[in-house]
Design a protein around this motif. Structure first.
Motif, mmCIF file in Angstrom:
data_model
loop_
_atom_site.group_PDB
_atom_site.id
_atom_site.type_symbol
_atom_site.label_atom_id
_atom_site.label_comp_id
_atom_site.label_asym_id
_atom_site.label_seq_id
_atom_site.Cartn_x
_atom_site.Cartn_y
_atom_site.Cartn_z
ATOM 1 N N THR A 64 -9.822 -9.746 4.217
ATOM 2 C CA THR A 64 -9.600 -10.547 5.422
ATOM 3 C C THR A 64 -8.785 -9.754 6.435
ATOM 4 O O THR A 64 -8.951 -9.910 7.652
ATOM 5 N N VAL A 65 -7.942 -8.878 5.933
ATOM 6 C CA VAL A 65 -6.943 -8.185 6.745
ATOM 7 C C VAL A 65 -7.427 -6.820 7.214
ATOM 8 O O VAL A 65 -7.023 -6.340 8.281
ATOM 9 N N THR A 66 -8.313 -6.163 6.458
ATOM 10 C CA THR A 66 -8.628 -4.750 6.700
ATOM 11 C C THR A 66 -9.386 -4.532 8.004
ATOM 12 O O THR A 66 -9.987 -5.441 8.563
ATOM 13 N N ASN A 67 -9.358 -3.277 8.433
ATOM 14 C CA ASN A 67 -9.825 -2.900 9.767
ATOM 15 C C ASN A 67 -11.250 -2.330 9.701
ATOM 16 O O ASN A 67 -11.507 -1.378 8.968
ATOM 17 N N PRO A 68 -12.190 -2.875 10.490
ATOM 18 C CA PRO A 68 -13.554 -2.336 10.484
ATOM 19 C C PRO A 68 -13.758 -1.137 11.409
ATOM 20 O O PRO A 68 -14.910 -0.756 11.653
ATOM 21 N N ALA A 69 -12.685 -0.539 11.920
ATOM 22 C CA ALA A 69 -12.838 0.654 12.759
ATOM 23 C C ALA A 69 -13.643 1.704 12.006
ATOM 24 O O ALA A 69 -13.377 1.982 10.833
ATOM 25 N N LEU A 70 -14.644 2.305 12.645
ATOM 26 C CA LEU A 70 -15.622 3.141 11.964
ATOM 27 C C LEU A 70 -15.414 4.623 12.251
ATOM 28 O O LEU A 70 -15.103 5.031 13.378
ATOM 29 N N ASP A 71 -15.634 5.416 11.220
ATOM 30 C CA ASP A 71 -15.721 6.865 11.389
ATOM 31 C C ASP A 71 -16.929 7.164 12.281
ATOM 32 O O ASP A 71 -18.019 6.629 12.056
ATOM 33 N N PRO A 72 -16.778 8.020 13.286
ATOM 34 C CA PRO A 72 -17.888 8.237 14.224
ATOM 35 C C PRO A 72 -19.102 8.914 13.599
ATOM 36 O O PRO A 72 -20.213 8.786 14.129
ATOM 37 N N THR A 73 -18.926 9.605 12.496
ATOM 38 C CA THR A 73 -20.033 10.302 11.851
ATOM 39 C C THR A 73 -20.617 9.504 10.697
ATOM 40 O O THR A 73 -21.819 9.233 10.651
ATOM 41 N N SER A 74 -19.778 9.111 9.754
ATOM 42 C CA SER A 74 -20.255 8.430 8.548
ATOM 43 C C SER A 74 -20.421 6.936 8.727
ATOM 44 O O SER A 74 -21.094 6.294 7.915
ATOM 45 N N ARG A 75 -19.788 6.361 9.746
ATOM 46 C CA ARG A 75 -19.751 4.912 9.976
ATOM 47 C C ARG A 75 -19.044 4.187 8.835
ATOM 48 O O ARG A 75 -19.309 3.027 8.539
ATOM 49 N N MET A 76 -18.115 4.876 8.203
ATOM 50 C CA MET A 76 -17.270 4.287 7.165
ATOM 51 C C MET A 76 -16.159 3.477 7.806
ATOM 52 O O MET A 76 -15.467 3.965 8.703
ATOM 53 N N PRO A 77 -15.936 2.230 7.382
ATOM 54 C CA PRO A 77 -14.799 1.459 7.899
ATOM 55 C C PRO A 77 -13.465 1.976 7.351
ATOM 56 O O PRO A 77 -13.407 2.594 6.281
ATOM 57 N N GLU A 78 -12.411 1.645 8.064
ATOM 58 C CA GLU A 78 -11.073 2.136 7.709
ATOM 59 C C GLU A 78 -10.380 1.154 6.754
ATOM 60 O O GLU A 78 -9.358 0.543 7.074
ATOM 61 N N PHE A 79 -10.940 1.022 5.556
ATOM 62 C CA PHE A 79 -10.358 0.132 4.554
ATOM 63 C C PHE A 79 -8.939 0.533 4.157
ATOM 64 O O PHE A 79 -8.133 -0.313 3.797
ATOM 65 N N LYS A 80 -8.640 1.826 4.164
ATOM 66 C CA LYS A 80 -7.452 2.310 3.480
ATOM 67 C C LYS A 80 -6.174 2.297 4.303
ATOM 68 O O LYS A 80 -5.114 2.632 3.772
ATOM 69 N N VAL A 81 -6.253 1.905 5.568
ATOM 70 C CA VAL A 81 -5.008 1.863 6.342
ATOM 71 C C VAL A 81 -5.160 0.910 7.516
ATOM 72 O O VAL A 81 -6.135 0.988 8.273
ATOM 73 N N CYS A 82 -4.215 -0.014 7.641
ATOM 74 C CA CYS A 82 -4.129 -0.851 8.835
ATOM 75 C C CYS A 82 -2.698 -1.348 8.970
ATOM 76 O O CYS A 82 -1.913 -1.329 8.010
ATOM 77 N N ALA A 83 -2.349 -1.761 10.162
ATOM 78 C CA ALA A 83 -0.989 -2.235 10.452
ATOM 79 C C ALA A 83 -0.877 -3.712 10.100
ATOM 80 O O ALA A 83 -1.734 -4.516 10.467
ATOM 81 N N VAL A 84 0.197 -4.067 9.394
ATOM 82 C CA VAL A 84 0.401 -5.449 8.965
ATOM 83 C C VAL A 84 1.868 -5.836 9.090
ATOM 84 O O VAL A 84 2.749 -4.984 9.222
ATOM 85 N N ARG A 85 2.099 -7.136 9.031
ATOM 86 C CA ARG A 85 3.452 -7.658 8.807
ATOM 87 C C ARG A 85 3.422 -8.486 7.530
ATOM 88 O O ARG A 85 2.395 -9.067 7.178
ATOM 89 N N VAL A 86 4.550 -8.521 6.849
ATOM 90 C CA VAL A 86 4.654 -9.220 5.576
ATOM 91 C C VAL A 86 5.800 -10.214 5.667
ATOM 92 O O VAL A 86 6.916 -9.859 6.056
ATOM 93 N N THR A 87 5.508 -11.465 5.317
ATOM 94 C CA THR A 87 6.530 -12.515 5.337
ATOM 95 C C THR A 87 6.433 -13.340 4.069
ATOM 96 O O THR A 87 5.364 -13.470 3.472
ATOM 97 N N ARG A 88 7.553 -13.905 3.687
ATOM 98 C CA ARG A 88 7.567 -14.799 2.530
ATOM 99 C C ARG A 88 7.122 -16.185 2.991
ATOM 100 O O ARG A 88 7.576 -16.679 4.024
ATOM 101 N N VAL A 89 6.235 -16.808 2.208
ATOM 102 C CA VAL A 89 5.748 -18.132 2.585
ATOM 103 C C VAL A 89 6.266 -19.221 1.666
ATOM 104 O O VAL A 89 5.913 -20.384 1.812
ATOM 105 N N GLY A 90 7.129 -18.878 0.714
ATOM 106 C CA GLY A 90 7.763 -19.880 -0.123
ATOM 107 C C GLY A 90 6.987 -20.155 -1.385
ATOM 108 O O GLY A 90 5.763 -20.044 -1.432
ATOM 109 N N GLY A 91 7.715 -20.524 -2.455
ATOM 110 C CA GLY A 91 7.085 -20.894 -3.715
ATOM 111 C C GLY A 91 6.798 -19.693 -4.598
ATOM 112 O O GLY A 91 6.842 -18.551 -4.165
ATOM 113 N N GLU A 92 6.563 -19.968 -5.870
ATOM 114 C CA GLU A 92 6.197 -18.933 -6.832
ATOM 115 C C GLU A 92 4.700 -18.971 -7.082
ATOM 116 O O GLU A 92 4.063 -20.006 -6.911
ATOM 117 N N ASP A 93 4.143 -17.847 -7.517
ATOM 118 C CA ASP A 93 2.715 -17.818 -7.830
ATOM 119 C C ASP A 93 2.482 -18.579 -9.128
ATOM 120 O O ASP A 93 3.143 -18.329 -10.115
#
Length: 707
Positions: free
Chosen positions: A678-707
């Protein structure tokens, strides 16, 4: 050792695991357990795994159990209505009508086809032929685009040929130094680890490049932990040191390569202190890596999804290839560059026609000679073959669009993009917007549950077919048991659809017959299978391509005499570092990287149905460093929201020092709230058209409760 008419196995059937590209050898025999009554027997003679299997392989028969999979066609009578069981004739009639309606109303390219890297060579070949001959559409691609397309593009550019490994796995223990870049085989393909332990036992050294201290990194003599998205700068920094310290193999460069001046200039612009600043890898570690890599006579670099799943993945792999070329490694014994293919048939799946720009034999769809050759095999006019279509993410993004170039109907086979595609919530919305969706699958995947028609197909132990492993070894996966009565093979599905759409010949249901045609279609191509047959594979336990004639021994090791370029020389890439498509900022200050865990596989559609595997890996999580956890006020198990510009995923915290402080990690096997893609970036390599699964900018917050 085949199944008899009742499906009973009277002895052990030699076959291969249905999961990753190692394609580990295994035996199957009738046993007392669940999973269709089959039990796995170690197969010590197959050289890749020598009897070793991971938990996924050991539990592979569980998905054969009718309770875990689809056993009858399903159709939906109204939009948004429930799926109900149907007969095969009704289901196939519905699919043919849905595809034909979109084609007749909007043109051939309004119909799309999306395949999978787990399909056998025969299925991949037949699917590509069906799209281009029956549907006449250019809109076909497959989820293997998300696997190693960047490595394929870089390898083709450098060597003129793409085969994951240009040497057998058995060569790895005999090299002097191995650099693994963005690979975690201890969790993704555990039997591979035997080759690493033998390498070190033989006196070789192992360098692992990964922002996380994975199980594989724990085995390494040296672990380099670069900031995600900076593997290109790291490779260039190492190449700079090779030049500056006089370690380049000038005689090899002069004899076997071209383009060195530009590559050397690019490397000299990335001095070690700059590489240290960009990557976060200390300069002493960079120097030690160069020393270890250059000291022995033989050395290798193997990349995986880490450097490849980036918007600059082709250039990143190109920089690591440049490091190999500058030190004289490719085309020498126990040396060179290779890629660890991920999916079970990620190699063969793209060689024979389900990729948007390729024809069988790894031929280019834009090459007139290639078109003429394949058209002659297929009995069609070359002018009738469509041109290249969209790449995988671009095809998914075009689904359901009410535009002249929108794709209105889709036939999907062996993939689950609702979980596996980048920007997955958007892809799910596009799939829901289709006029018609038909899915062929073994299980009721998240994507299948959105379909208008679901076709239950046979799987690995219920059918015979070939796959091509990460070594380029073409293997025969044999049938061991009959499928449930309500299931048909993908080849039978294509046969039935082709007949309903006016093509009563050309789509046989027997895999051996399909392979015979594949041999002729691939003959003379870069991936030449002309000398391979089911019988020969069975006799030799696999044949390495290229193999242009029955008398040819196959080619375990490529490039020993020359590279596959017109002049026989390898080409330096000469690339420069550039930032990722999305860098951290005040609003999204952290980096997310994604990957796999030991007990699950790909989108989890099959492994999540195996109790033993779910017990080992029951759900998603967010891995973060203790110092980052302290800053966020997070404890182990707290529910965390990981948010990017595209969406939000929620999963419990897993805190440990084995990750960079500026990075969080999520596995991508689960749907729902914890869906990492849901979070990952579909930015594509110009040659291979590979999406950029391995790096994107995020923020992380606690939403409460235990898993």
């Amino acid at each position: 050792m085949n199944a008899d008419a009742t499906g009973t196995v009277s002895s052990i059937t030699d076959t291969h695991c249905p999961y990753c590209a190692l394609q580990c050898g295994m035996g199957l025999r009738r046993g007392p357990g669940a999973g269709g009554g089959l039990e796995v027997v170690p197969r010590e003679t197959f050289p890749v795994n020598r009897g070793a299997l991971c938990g996924k392989g050991q539990n592979a028969p569980a998905v054969l159990d009718p309770a875990a999979r689809l056993t009858a066609p399903l159709v939906r009578d109204t939009r948004g209505g429930p799926l109900r069981p149907a007969s095969w004739p009704e289901a196939l009639d519905r699919v043919a009508a849905g595809l034909a309606a979109a084609r007749d109303r909007h043109g051939p390219d309004a119909v799309g086809v999306f395949g999978g890297g787990g399909l056998t060579n025969e299925k991949a070949y037949a699917l590509g032929k069906f799209a281009r001959v029956v549907l006449r559409t250019s809109q076909i691609d497959y989820n293997g685009r998300f696997c190693m397309s960047s490595a394929a593009a870089a390898g083709t550019r450098a060597f003129g040929l793409d085969r994951g490994l240009p040497f057998p796995l058995a060569d790895i223990p005999r090299t002097g130094c191995l650099i693994l870049v963005g690979a975690n085989p201890a969790e993704t393909m555990p039997p591979f680890v035997r080759h690493l332990t033998e390498l070190r036992a033989n006196g070789g050294t192992l360098i692992v490049v990964d922002p996380r201290r994975t199980r594989t990194a724990e085995l390494a003599d040296l672990h380099l932990a670069p900031r995600p998205g900076t593997d290109l700068a790291l490779a260039l920094g190492l190449l700079h040191l090779v030049v500056a310290e006089g370690r380049a193999d000038e005689a090899y460069i002069a004899q076997r390569t071209s383009g060195w001046p530009a590559a050397r200039a690019a490397a000299m612009a990335h001095w070690p202190e700059l590489a240290e600043r960009v990557t976060g890898v200390p300069l002493p570690a960079l120097r030690e890596a160069v020393r270890l890599f250059c000291a022995p006579e033989a050395a290798m670099v193997l990349t995986a999804r880490g450097p490849e799943q980036q918007s600059k993945g082709t250039d990143t792999v190109g920089a690591w290839i440049d490091l190999c070329l500058a030190t004289g490694r490719p085309g020498r014994p126990y040396s060179g560059y290779g890629c660890l293919t991920g999916q079970g048939n990620g190699q063969g799946g793209r060689e024979h026609g389900q990729k948007a720009d390729q024809l069988p034999g790894y031929r280019s769809l834009t090459d007139p000679a290639a078109r003429a050759h394949v058209a002659a095999v297929w009995g069609v006019d070359p002018a009738d073959l469509p041109g290249p279509g969209r790449s995988a993410y671009e095809l998914l993004d075009a689904l359901g669009r009410d535009t002249p170039d929108g794709v209105r109907a889709l036939l999907l086979m062996g993939s689950n993009p609702v979980v596996s595609a980048p920007r997955a919530a958007h892809v799910e919305a596009r799939i829901r917007a289709l006029d018609f969706l038909a899915v062929c699958d073994v299980v009721a995947s998240e994507t299948a549950l959105l379909a208008d028609v679901v076709l239950p197909v046979t799987q690995w132990a219920e059918e015979t077919g070939t796959l091509t492993s990460l070594e380029g070894r073409v293997l025969l996966r044999r049938k061991a048991v009959d499928p449930p009565p309500g299931c048909r093979s993908d080849l039978a599905v294509l046969n039935g659809l082709a007949a309903r759409l006016g093509h009563t010949t050309g789509f046989p249901v027997d895999a051996a017959e399909v392979f015979e045609e594949l041999r002729r279609a691939s003959a003379g191509g870069r991936a030449d299978y002309a000398g391979i047959s089911h019988a020969r594979i069975a006799a030799e336990d696999g044949v390495f391509w290229p193999c242009p004639s029955p008398q040819h021994p196959g080619t375990p090791r490529l490039f020993l005499d020359r590279f596959a370029t017109p002049d026989g020389r390898a080409r330096f890439a000469g690339v420069e570092h550039r930032p990722s498509a999305e860098e951290p900022c005040a609003e999204y200050p952290l980096l997310l990287t994604t990957g796999r865990v030991l007990a699950q596989y790909q989108s989890g559609a099959q492994t999540r149905r195996v109790p033993e595997l779910n017990a080992a890996s029951p759900g998603p999580f967010v891995q973060l460093h203790p110092r980052l956890a302290a800053r966020l006020g997070v404890s182990e198990g707290n529910r965390l929201a990981v948010e990017s510009r595209r969406g939000r995923a929620v999963a419990p915290a897993r805190i440990g020092a084995g990750i960079r402080e500026d990075t969080v990690f999520m596995p991508f096997h689960w749907p729902g709230a914890g869906r990492a893609n849901t979070v990952t970036n579909p930015a594509l390599d110009p040659t291979s058209r590979m999406p950029e699964f391995k790096v994107c900018a995020v923020r992380v917050t606690r939403v409460g409760g235990e898993d």
